[in-house]
Design an enzyme around this catalytic site. Structure first.
Site, PDB file in Angstrom:
ATOM      1  N   ILE A   1       0.837  -1.214   0.000  1.00 41.40           N
ATOM      2  CA  ILE A   1       0.000   0.000   0.000  1.00 41.40           C
ATOM      3  C   ILE A   1       0.871   1.264   0.000  1.00 41.40           C
ATOM      4  CG2 ILE A   1      -1.959  -1.174   1.083  1.00 41.40           C
ATOM      5  CD1 ILE A   1      -1.183   0.048   3.769  1.00 41.40           C
TER       6      ILE A   1
ATOM      7  N   HIS B   1      -4.198  -4.378  -2.969  1.00 40.41           N
ATOM      8  CA  HIS B   1      -4.644  -4.245  -1.565  1.00 40.41           C
ATOM      9  C   HIS B   1      -4.910  -2.796  -1.193  1.00 40.41           C
ATOM     10  CE1 HIS B   1      -2.749  -8.391  -0.427  1.00 40.41           C
ATOM     11  NE2 HIS B   1      -3.853  -8.498  -1.139  1.00 40.41           N
TER      12      HIS B   1
ATOM     13  N   SER C   1       5.625 -13.620   0.866  1.00 40.57           N
ATOM     14  CA  SER C   1       5.733 -14.926   1.553  1.00 40.57           C
ATOM     15  C   SER C   1       4.829 -15.981   0.922  1.00 40.57           C
ATOM     16  CB  SER C   1       5.353 -14.758   3.029  1.00 40.57           C
ATOM     17  OG  SER C   1       4.011 -14.278   3.117  1.00 40.57           O
TER      18      SER C   1
HETATM   19  N1  APR Z   1      14.522  -8.791  -0.020  1.00 40.25           N
HETATM   20  C1  APR Z   1      13.711  -9.735  -0.562  1.00 40.25           C
HETATM   21  N2  APR Z   1      12.735 -10.376   0.123  1.00 40.25           N
HETATM   22  C2  APR Z   1      12.585 -10.030   1.421  1.00 40.25           C
HETATM   23  C3  APR Z   1      13.394  -9.059   2.061  1.00 40.25           C
HETATM   24  C4  APR Z   1      14.399  -8.436   1.277  1.00 40.25           C
HETATM   25  N3  APR Z   1      15.222  -7.508   1.789  1.00 40.25           N
HETATM   26  N4  APR Z   1      13.000  -8.969   3.361  1.00 40.25           N
HETATM   27  C5  APR Z   1      11.979  -9.840   3.512  1.00 40.25           C
HETATM   28  N5  APR Z   1      11.735 -10.483   2.357  1.00 40.25           N
HETATM   29  C6  APR Z   1      10.713 -11.494   2.084  1.00 40.25           C
HETATM   30  C7  APR Z   1      10.455 -12.431   3.235  1.00 40.25           C
HETATM   31  O1  APR Z   1      11.313 -13.551   3.156  1.00 40.25           O
HETATM   32  C8  APR Z   1       8.990 -12.822   3.000  1.00 40.25           C
HETATM   33  O2  APR Z   1       8.922 -13.970   2.151  1.00 40.25           O
HETATM   34  O3  APR Z   1       9.499 -10.808   1.861  1.00 40.25           O
HETATM   35  C9  APR Z   1       8.404 -11.622   2.262  1.00 40.25           C
HETATM   36  C10 APR Z   1       7.474 -10.785   3.103  1.00 40.25           C
HETATM   37  O4  APR Z   1       6.362 -11.578   3.430  1.00 40.25           O
HETATM   38  P1  APR Z   1       5.154 -10.933   4.270  1.00 40.25           P
HETATM   39  O5  APR Z   1       5.691 -10.186   5.419  1.00 40.25           O
HETATM   40  O6  APR Z   1       4.161 -12.031   4.495  1.00 40.25           O
HETATM   41  O7  APR Z   1       4.534  -9.835   3.278  1.00 40.25           O
HETATM   42  P2  APR Z   1       3.573 -10.084   2.042  1.00 40.25           P
HETATM   43  O8  APR Z   1       3.874 -11.397   1.387  1.00 40.25           O
HETATM   44  O9  APR Z   1       3.652  -8.876   1.195  1.00 40.25           O
HETATM   45  O10 APR Z   1       2.125 -10.155   2.729  1.00 40.25           O
HETATM   46  C11 APR Z   1       1.015 -10.251   1.855  1.00 40.25           C
HETATM   47  O11 APR Z   1      -0.481  -9.974   3.734  1.00 40.25           O
HETATM   48  O12 APR Z   1      -0.947  -8.929   5.721  1.00 40.25           O
HETATM   49  C12 APR Z   1      -1.246  -8.955   4.390  1.00 40.25           C
HETATM   50  O13 APR Z   1      -2.083  -7.137   3.187  1.00 40.25           O
HETATM   51  C13 APR Z   1      -0.913  -7.645   3.742  1.00 40.25           C
HETATM   52  O14 APR Z   1      -0.158  -7.267   1.488  1.00 40.25           O
HETATM   53  C14 APR Z   1       0.092  -8.008   2.661  1.00 40.25           C
HETATM   54  C15 APR Z   1      -0.153  -9.495   2.442  1.00 40.25           C
END
Ligand code: APR
Length: 249
Positions: free
Chosen positions: A103, A119, A188
């Site tokens: 967002i 989102h 993730s």
């Molecule tokens: N470079 C690459 N990947 C990274 C880094 C980095 N520096 N730091 C973290 N990650 C990876 C992590 O390993 C993880 O797999 O980014 C991912 C983040 O995962 P989440 O925190 O689950 O975020 P996201 O997948 O965007 O969540 C999806 O969930 O809560 C809801 O609406 C929210 O849009 C979000 C959705």
């Protein structure tokens, strides 16, 4: 650990690329991810601030959560991964769609244009009286007035909460059905429908690539993967794609 490249697609004027990003692409800009150790959902219960029920129960808590995140954006800049995706969009022929779960507005700030926020957006407000979405960069509260219909007290953050339908899904599914290359970055793979995009792209014959710090929940479904920090693996992958396209032209 990198998974070998298999079945690189043709990258010509008729090629089509869909990129999905998640919180991991903004991590090195200083924005916490959600599910990593110490992430946002380890500090606050998502049911209180990212569900319609939580907003109905305590709107002030929800406004405060997003106001704090909106204020933080004043000191946050796009990183090399955001800039690499903007360069890819500008330099590669063919059609390009960037679908972000984020967002924040870092993709726009880096120059991306063919972009949808599935989102929603931190810098937008949605009026429950007139149904209009408007730009909103300051704090929001139960006393805020809708910029479109002037109604007070009916605004909410224009963010898609758990249990709500993500935005732009028609456009996203159409792009996934026609793409040659699907790249998932910094997510993730734990939230649907985004987590299912890789399967949809594969089913439609696309080459699928994961660029992430570590294998995601759907990591095994990608034909190719490069693991590392986004500011390293994304620019390297974009350089590779531009080089492949130049050779094929
Ligand atoms: N470079 C690459 N990947 C990274 C880094 C980095 N520096 N730091 C973290 N990650 C990876 C992590 O390993 C993880 O797999 O980014 C991912 C983040 O995962 P989440 O925190 O689950 O975020 P996201 O997948 O965007 O969540 C999806 O969930 O809560 C809801 O609406 C929210 O849009 C979000 C959705």
């Amino acid at each position: 650990m990198n998974v070998p490249v298999t079945g690189q697609p043709e990258l010509g004027a008729s090629s089509s690329i869909v990129i999905l990003t998640g919180a991991g692409i903004s991590a090195e800009s200083g924005i916490d991810t959600f599910r990593d150790k110490g992430g946002i959902w380890s500090k606050i219960d998502y049911r209180d601030v990212a569900t319609p029920e939580g907003f109905a129960r305590n709107p002030r808590k929800v406004f405060d959560f997003y106001n704090k995140r909106r204020r933080r954006m004043a000191d946050i800049k796009p990183n090399a991964a955001h800039r690499a995706l903007a360069r890819l969009e500008q330099e590669l022929p063919g059609t390009f769609l960037l679908v972000t779960q984020n967002i924040d507005d870092l993709h726009e700030a880096a120059g991306s244009r063919h972009l949808v926020h599935m989102h929603g957006e931190l810098n937008k407000t949605l009026c429950e009286a007139c149904g209009q979405s408007s730009r909103w960069t300051g704090d929001m509260s139960i006393d805020s007035r809708c910029p479109t219909c002037s109604t007070v007290g009916r605004l909410r953050p224009d963010v898609v909460w758990f249990g709500e339908m993500p935005y732009h899904m028609g456009r996203v599914h159409a792009a996934l059905s026609a793409c040659d290359l699907f790249v998932s970055i910094g997510t993730s793979g734990s939230v649907y429908p985004a987590a299912g995009f890789v399967e949809e792209a594969r089913f439609n014959g696309a080459h699928t690539v994961e660029l992430n710090l570590e294998p995601s929940e759907g990591g095994g479904m990608f034909a190719e993967a490069h693991y590392g920090r986004a500011t390293e693996v994304v620019p390297a992958f974009v350089d590779h794609l531009i080089e492949v396209a130049a050779q094929q032209w």
